[in-house]
Design an enzyme around this catalytic site. Structure first.
Site, PDB file in Angstrom:
ATOM      1  N   HIS A   1      -4.084   1.979   7.736  1.00 34.50           N
ATOM      2  CA  HIS A   1      -2.980   2.429   7.403  1.00 34.50           C
ATOM      3  C   HIS A   1      -2.718   3.260   6.421  1.00 34.50           C
ATOM      4  O   HIS A   1      -2.752   4.608   6.761  1.00 34.50           O
ATOM      5  CB  HIS A   1      -1.916   0.401   7.573  1.00 34.50           C
ATOM      6  N   GLU A   2      -3.020   3.464   5.402  1.00 34.18           N
ATOM      7  CA  GLU A   2      -3.245   4.267   4.299  1.00 34.18           C
ATOM      8  C   GLU A   2      -4.019   5.021   4.384  1.00 34.18           C
ATOM      9  O   GLU A   2      -3.649   7.025   3.869  1.00 34.18           O
ATOM     10  CB  GLU A   2      -3.454   3.810   1.995  1.00 34.18           C
TER      11      GLU A   2
ATOM     12  N   HIS B   1      -2.584   8.048   6.993  1.00 34.63           N
ATOM     13  CA  HIS B   1      -1.261   8.915   6.092  1.00 34.63           C
ATOM     14  C   HIS B   1      -1.927  10.019   5.259  1.00 34.63           C
ATOM     15  O   HIS B   1      -1.560  10.747   5.658  1.00 34.63           O
ATOM     16  CB  HIS B   1      -0.866   7.948   4.376  1.00 34.63           C
TER      17      HIS B   1
ATOM     18  N   GLN C   1       3.202   9.442   0.859  1.00 36.87           N
ATOM     19  CA  GLN C   1       4.388   9.742   0.967  1.00 36.87           C
ATOM     20  C   GLN C   1       4.847  10.008   0.158  1.00 36.87           C
ATOM     21  O   GLN C   1       6.268   9.276   0.041  1.00 36.87           O
ATOM     22  CB  GLN C   1       3.786   8.554   0.959  1.00 36.87           C
TER      23      GLN C   1
ATOM     24  N   CYS D   1       5.902   0.457   7.206  1.00 35.36           N
ATOM     25  CA  CYS D   1       5.175   1.198   6.715  1.00 35.36           C
ATOM     26  C   CYS D   1       6.316   1.769   5.625  1.00 35.36           C
ATOM     27  O   CYS D   1       7.490   1.281   6.178  1.00 35.36           O
ATOM     28  CB  CYS D   1       5.337   2.513   7.763  1.00 35.36           C
ATOM     29  N   LEU D   2       6.737   1.715   4.368  1.00 37.24           N
ATOM     30  CA  LEU D   2       7.761   2.069   3.326  1.00 37.24           C
ATOM     31  C   LEU D   2       8.365   3.229   3.545  1.00 37.24           C
ATOM     32  O   LEU D   2       8.789   3.574   3.644  1.00 37.24           O
ATOM     33  CB  LEU D   2       6.953   2.198   2.041  1.00 37.24           C
TER      34      LEU D   2
ATOM     35  N   GLY E   1       1.200  -1.365   0.089  1.00 33.18           N
ATOM     36  CA  GLY E   1       0.020  -0.243   0.361  1.00 33.18           C
ATOM     37  C   GLY E   1       1.001   1.965   0.254  1.00 33.18           C
ATOM     38  O   GLY E   1       1.621   1.601   0.334  1.00 33.18           O
TER      39      GLY E   1
HETATM   40 NI    NI Z   1       2.303   3.242   5.702  1.00 37.92          NI
END
Ligand code: NI
Length: 188
Positions: A137-138, A141, A51, A95-96, A46
């Site tokens: 989660h997204e 963000h 991000q 998380c990236l 995701g």
């Molecule tokens: Ni993330």
């Protein structure tokens, strides 16, 4: 399509609230494609526009690495919104924007989700399991929230050293990133 650099923990854009998208144009279609490309390059399941330093409410999801959903192509969701949630479920998240960190997070198990697709058509679905988890989660963000914010104070205290290292840029990722040494301060 292009691979975009991913903003790392400590970069201020990750704390900003993204704005709803009013319609789909060629630029948004290209951007969603770039997000999918970026997510793939980083082997993520995701990604939120935040991000990559863009404050439009767009997320992309790719669950093809998971057996039950291996035939599903990556998708973009525009203006995703949780209408209803129930249950409780603990699952490990990463998380990236926080490379190398994985922690168990407790969230609602099942959600009713409304979003628009890349043609700006509205959908309403019930999501559970990994899809529910990734979407929550997204969407976080898009509201400037990171998964570490859901951890207990004690747990966060234990992670403080690693998080401070990330803020200082002492971190390695095998995909393009924006950290303290590369930040340009330009956000859309
Ligand atoms: Ni993330």
């Amino acid at each position: 399509m292009a691979v975009l650099p991913i903003y790392l923990f400590g970069q201020s854009v990750l704390r900003k609230k993204a704005r709803p998208v009013k319609g789909v144009d060629a630029d948004l279609v290209k951007f969603a494609g770039d997000m999918v490309e970026t997510m793939g390059k980083a082997s993520g399941i995701g990604l939120a526009a935040t991000q990559v330093g863009d404050l439009r409410r767009v997320i992309t999801i790719d669950l093809s690495a998971i057996e039950e959903t291996k035939d599903q192509p990556p998708t973009a969701m525009i203006n995703p919104e949780i209408l209803f949630e129930e249950g409780e479920f603990t699952m490990e998240e990463g998380c990236l924007s926080l490379p190398g960190l994985r922690e168990e997070v407790k969230r609602p198990e099942r959600i009713r989700l409304r979003y628009r697709d890349i043609n700006f058509l509205e959908h309403e679905i019930i999501a559970e399991g990994t899809l529910s988890r990734v979407v929550q989660h997204e969407i976080d963000h898009l509201d400037g929230v990171l998964f570490v914010d859901h951890l207990s104070a004690v747990k966060r205290k234990l992670l403080r050293g690693r998080l401070n290292k990330m803020v200082r840029g002492e971190i390695e990722a095998d995909y393009p990133v924006v950290g303290p040494s590369t930040a340009d301060g330009e956000h859309r």
